[in-house]
Each structure stands twice: as C-alpha cells, then as structure tokens.
Design an enzyme around this catalytic site. Structure first.
Site, PDB file in Angstrom:
ATOM      1  N   GLU A 109      29.579 -17.661  65.770  1.00 51.28           N
ATOM      2  CA  GLU A 109      30.408 -18.432  64.826  1.00 51.28           C
ATOM      3  C   GLU A 109      31.706 -17.645  64.693  1.00 51.28           C
ATOM      4  O   GLU A 109      31.745 -16.597  64.051  1.00 51.28           O
ATOM      5  CB  GLU A 109      29.690 -18.552  63.471  1.00 51.28           C
ATOM      6  CG  GLU A 109      30.514 -19.281  62.417  1.00 51.28           C
ATOM      7  CD  GLU A 109      29.853 -19.252  61.029  1.00 51.28           C
ATOM      8  OE1 GLU A 109      28.606 -19.335  60.931  1.00 51.28           O
ATOM      9  OE2 GLU A 109      30.591 -19.127  60.036  1.00 51.28           O
ATOM     10  N   ARG A 157      39.589 -16.905  60.412  1.00 49.04           N
ATOM     11  CA  ARG A 157      40.233 -16.004  59.451  1.00 49.04           C
ATOM     12  C   ARG A 157      41.371 -15.252  60.115  1.00 49.04           C
ATOM     13  O   ARG A 157      42.060 -14.475  59.472  1.00 49.04           O
ATOM     14  CB  ARG A 157      39.218 -14.994  58.909  1.00 49.04           C
ATOM     15  CG  ARG A 157      38.182 -15.677  58.064  1.00 49.04           C
ATOM     16  CD  ARG A 157      37.165 -14.707  57.518  1.00 49.04           C
ATOM     17  NE  ARG A 157      35.994 -15.456  57.166  1.00 49.04           N
ATOM     18  CZ  ARG A 157      34.887 -14.945  56.712  1.00 49.04           C
ATOM     19  NH1 ARG A 157      34.803 -13.639  56.535  1.00 49.04           N
ATOM     20  NH2 ARG A 157      33.856 -15.704  56.423  1.00 49.04           N
ATOM     21  N   THR A 199      34.502 -20.602  58.913  1.00 47.25           N
ATOM     22  CA  THR A 199      35.610 -20.566  57.949  1.00 47.25           C
ATOM     23  C   THR A 199      36.618 -21.674  58.252  1.00 47.25           C
ATOM     24  O   THR A 199      37.839 -21.468  58.221  1.00 47.25           O
ATOM     25  CB  THR A 199      36.306 -19.176  57.906  1.00 47.25           C
ATOM     26  OG1 THR A 199      35.318 -18.154  57.998  1.00 47.25           O
ATOM     27  CG2 THR A 199      37.058 -18.989  56.593  1.00 47.25           C
ATOM     28  N   LYS A 227      24.923 -24.730  55.365  1.00 53.14           N
ATOM     29  CA  LYS A 227      25.068 -23.289  55.190  1.00 53.14           C
ATOM     30  C   LYS A 227      24.815 -22.984  53.710  1.00 53.14           C
ATOM     31  O   LYS A 227      25.226 -23.760  52.837  1.00 53.14           O
ATOM     32  CB  LYS A 227      26.491 -22.901  55.576  1.00 53.14           C
ATOM     33  CG  LYS A 227      26.834 -21.443  55.354  1.00 53.14           C
ATOM     34  CD  LYS A 227      28.143 -21.081  56.037  1.00 53.14           C
ATOM     35  CE  LYS A 227      28.523 -19.637  55.767  1.00 53.14           C
ATOM     36  NZ  LYS A 227      29.441 -19.093  56.770  1.00 53.14           N
TER      37      LYS A 227
HETATM   38  C1  3PG Z   1      30.594 -15.714  56.352  1.00 54.66           C
HETATM   39  O1  3PG Z   1      31.731 -16.035  56.550  1.00 54.66           O
HETATM   40  O2  3PG Z   1      29.666 -16.474  56.605  1.00 54.66           O
HETATM   41  C2  3PG Z   1      30.312 -14.419  55.713  1.00 54.66           C
HETATM   42  O3  3PG Z   1      31.470 -13.712  55.434  1.00 54.66           O
HETATM   43  C3  3PG Z   1      29.392 -13.539  56.447  1.00 54.66           C
HETATM   44  O4  3PG Z   1      28.828 -12.792  55.467  1.00 54.66           O
HETATM   45  P1  3PG Z   1      28.511 -11.258  55.696  1.00 54.66           P
HETATM   46  O5  3PG Z   1      29.794 -10.624  56.162  1.00 54.66           O
HETATM   47  O6  3PG Z   1      28.062 -10.754  54.353  1.00 54.66           O
HETATM   48  O7  3PG Z   1      27.433 -11.184  56.730  1.00 54.66           O
END
Ligand code: 3PG
Length: 217
Positions: A45, A49, A73, A133
C-alpha cells in the site's frame, strides 16, 4: 459489490499483512519491492503522503506484477486517478470520504475506506462496502474495540492498521472480524531512506512467519 472488490479483499486476507509504505524517492521503489518479494510478502500500500507515490506505484506494478499494489492515504479524486493511472489495483484511505468512495464505486475501482466507529461502518454498508480499513487501530481501542463494535455488524471485516507490529499482529488476526492487518513496522521510513532493504526483508519475513505459525497452530 463488484467481483474485483471481493477478489482483492480475499487476496489481501490470504496475504494477511499489508505493508504501508511511504517513499520519498521513486528510486527506492524497486529495491523495496524486491525485499518484499524475497520475504514472501506480495502486497504494497503505497501512500500518497509524498510526491513519489504515483511514480513508485508505476514502478512496482510494472516491474513486480506479482505484488498486489494499491494506493494508500488517498484523500482526493485526483489522487485516485493518479493511483489508478499508475497501475494501482486498489485504493485505501484513512477515513470515509464520500466523494472519494462514490467516485471509486462509480468507476468500479476497489476501495477500502477507513472507519473507526459505527457511523463510518453504516456509511460504508449503505454503499455495499463490508471490507473496511480500521484506522487508527490501536489508538481507537484496538482489538477490543473491533470485537465490541462488530456485535451489530457481524458481516463486516476489517483491515486493521495503525500501531500494529510483530508483537500484536496475531492478536488482531485471531479476531473473526479482522481479515488482514496493515502497518509500516516492516517498511519504516528510516530503513527505506538509509537503504537498509536487507532489514526490511528480515522484518517482512518475520511478519510472514508469524502468520504462518499462527495458521499452522
Ligand atoms: C497508515 O497509514 O495506515 C498508518 O500510518 C500505518 O500505521 P503504522 O505506521 O502505525 O503502522
């Protein structure tokens, strides 16, 4: 829901772990993907960002077709378009944005929006989406919250993400309401930026082995 939505959801459930990746430079995409393949973790994924997201998705989907590559994101319709144009097979977002979700549904793009409360779940169910999610998982009450919240929504399955790591991964997968877990613990930003793809491979393989041992129990 269309068959691709189901197909991707079931592939992600089979893989069980979705590495949530932030790439600053598209040149990091191929070595990162190679580490995931070597570790036996064929999912990615790639988050919007950074400006490198679309180009990185393009590289991974072209050079590593066995990896199930999606975009994370995704906050805008423009990002959906960029992701899909680059070869993204699915779209994930941290929250439930009706504009983004409805655009994806209209175009037949598998979309897994983020929720962490009953209202979000019902907005999704209203549109026929029942694989979602759950974000941010740990901060929203973790597995206890998922199990409690699932009482009235027994058909919904969650891809739990946010605060998951090697030490709590299995506790999530054990829930009948969790289909997969996402996380960045095996693909941390510092490891990517410092080119430590061997460590990414090691952490990814460790995660894969945790799933295997849990399944063989
Ligand atoms: C995401 O975007 O799904 C999260 O930032 C991932 O979460 P984590 O960095 O705590 O694993």
């Amino acid at each position: 829901m269309n068959s691709e939505y189901r197909e991707i959801a079931s592939k992600l459930a089979e893989i069980a772990i979705i590495p949530v990746i932030k790439l600053d430079n598209p040149e990091q995409a191929a070595p990162l993907a190679e580490a995931l393949v070597k570790a036996g973790l064929p999912a990615a994924e790639v988050t919007f960002r950074t400006d490198a997201a679309a180009r990185s998705i393009g590289i991974i989907s072209k050079e590593f077709p066995d990896i199930l590559t999606g975009a994370g994101t995704v906050l805008t319709i423009d990002q959906v378009k960029a992701a899909v144009d680059a070869g993204s097979r699915f779209v994930v977002s941290p929250g439930f944005n009706p504009r983004v979700v409805d655009y994806c549904l209209d175009k037949g793009i598998p979309v897994y929006p983020g929720v962490n409360n009953p209202s979000g779940i019902e907005a999704a169910l209203e549109r026929g989406l029942d694989v979602l999610k759950f974000f941010p998982a740990e901060a929203s009450g973790g597995i206890k919250m998922i199990n409690a919240m699932s009482a009235p929504y027994g058909t919904v399955r969650f891809m739990a993400t946010g605060g998951i790591n090697a030490s709590n991964l299995v506790s999530y997968l054990e829930s009948p309401y969790v289909s997969a877990c996402g996380g960045s613990w095996m693909v941390q930003g510092e490891l990517i930026s410092s080119g430590r793809f061997d460590e990414i491979e090691r952490l990814s393989a460790e995660a894969v082995n945790l799933v295997k041992s849990w399944r063989n129990k």
